[in-house]
Design an enzyme around this catalytic site. Structure first.
Site: not given
Ligand code: ARG
Length: 395
Positions: A172, A123, A14, A94
């Site tokens: 992913s 995210d 990405d 994040r």
């Molecule tokens: N579902 C989880 C979250 O929203 C993990 C997502 C992880 N994957 C990603 N590609 N960021 O925190």
């Protein structure tokens, strides 16, 4: 003058695609930042990849210490499990990554903030809201803005000679010190059992025939030692992760409600989180009154919900942090865990603040508990229920 964007860069599909988009479609210079939250990547390789993509400058920031002390430890104190299952590994990282990006954004005098999130995930919410909390700069998210899908991204990557690693072709993945999330590919059918090669941290075959015991020592809600050995926070988490993973402990497979309304099938490896949260909440139950236990579990759920939903910067999160911190004063002691062939069980606990009293609880001789008092208590306790049931019968 050319516009300049700063991008949180993992080196994956990405964000690599986003660098090229920013340069070509948005006509911008790009500065990239990789934040080390324990994902165990080859940072030299990532830096080389960024340079090869033609970025103006690349930063690598080791934020592991801060990640543990300011994000993972508060999550342990909150027994944080979104929808009772997910330890929030990605969700916790994040806001930290976004804050680091903002710090460099100032220094680099950029004109835009960029991220590689799609419009379907959580995210984007976490990045956008942390960015908004610290800056007025516009946010660019090419994958979301241009409605790109994975097939298009792979095609675009191929055209631009962007290397994609093998696992990235199948799943992913997002990982850090606290957990590893695996999505996509065959996992998108919620009825498919995850193949063994989805897992790296947790052993799924040939598990040891003898149990492993881990005695975790907590001080004010924070794990400080394992099996009598004090360890620095990063090492402790890493140690528990490896031990528990080698016993097959820590795989989570559940249906998760994303912020944007989508239901998704999520698979995680979170051995350390599984052990430390289980141990921590067990110890809390020993030192807290039943009123504290009941109320705190509501607070814990709300905390997890806020963090999952990208509201790290909301004042309510801060308010709850203060309550949780106050409850941790007596959460000191040890908890003994038994790990065996994928199962995790608390088998012992002790604390100088324990409210457990053998003299009161024992069924044996010498009990200090006057059973006769219970009769009247039970009567009053159930008075309204008994009355309601009588009335119901009369009708
Ligand atoms: N579902 C989880 C979250 O929203 C993990 C997502 C992880 N994957 C990603 N590609 N960021 O925190």
């Amino acid at each position: 003058m050319k516009q300049k964007a700063i991008l949180a860069f993992s080196g994956g599909l990405d964000t690599s695609v986003v660098v090229k988009y920013l340069q070509e479609k948005y006509n911008m210079d790009v500065v990239t930042v990789t934040v080390d939250v324990g994902q165990e990547d080859d940072y030299k390789k990532i830096s080389a990849k960024a340079k090869k993509l033609g970025v103006k400058k690349h930063y690598n920031i080791d934020a592991r210490k801060e990640f543990v002390s300011d994000y993972i430890f508060p999550a342990i104190k909150a027994n944080a499990l979104y929808q009772k299952k997910y330890c929030l590994a990605t969700a916790l990282a994040r806001p930290l990554i976004a804050r680091k990006v903002l710090q460099i954004a100032k220094k680099e005098k950029v004109t835009s903030l960029a991220h590689g999130c799609s419009g379907k995930g959580n995210d984007q919410v976490r990045f956008d809201l942390t960015f908004h909390a610290g800056s007025n700069l516009p946010i660019i998210a090419p994958i979301r803005d241009l409605n790109l899908d994975r097939t298009e991204e792979l095609k675009f990557a191929k055209k631009h000679g962007i290397e994609i690693e093998n696992v990235a072709k199948k799943f992913s993945v997002d990982q850090n010190l606290w957990g590893r999330a695996i999505e996509g590919g065959v996992l998108e059918n919620p009825n498919n059992e995850p193949p063994d090669d989805a897992f790296i941290w947790v052993k799924t075959k040939n598990l040891p025939n003898k149990p492993v015991y881990l005695t975790i020592k907590f001080e004010k809600g924070i794990p400080v030692a394992v099996n009598g050995k004090s360890m620095n926070p990063i090492k402790l988490i890493d140690y528990v992760n490896k031990k528990a993973g080698s016993c097959g402990v820590g795989i989570i497979d559940h249906i998760e409600d994303r912020v944007v309304g989508i239901k998704s099938r999520e698979v995680y490896e979170t051995p350390a989180a599984a052990c430390l949260i289980e141990a921590h909440s067990d110890l809390e139950k020993m030192v807290h009154t039943k009123h504290e236990t009941k109320f705190k579990s509501l607070v814990d759920d709300e905390w997890s919900w806020l963090v999952y939903s990208g509201l790290w910067e909301d004042p309510l999160k801060n308010d709850l942090d203060m309550f949780i911190e106050q409850t941790q004063k007596r959460v000191s002691g040890t908890v003994k865990l038994k790990l065996f062939k994928g199962s995790l069980r608390v088998v012992g606990r002790e604390s100088k603040y324990s409210l457990y009293s053998h003299k009161i609880a024992t069924y044996g001789k010498g009990s200090k508990f006057d059973q006769k008092l219970a009769k009247g208590f039970v009567e009053l306790w159930g008075m309204q229920s008994t009355e309601a049931n009588k009335l119901q019968k009369k009708k």
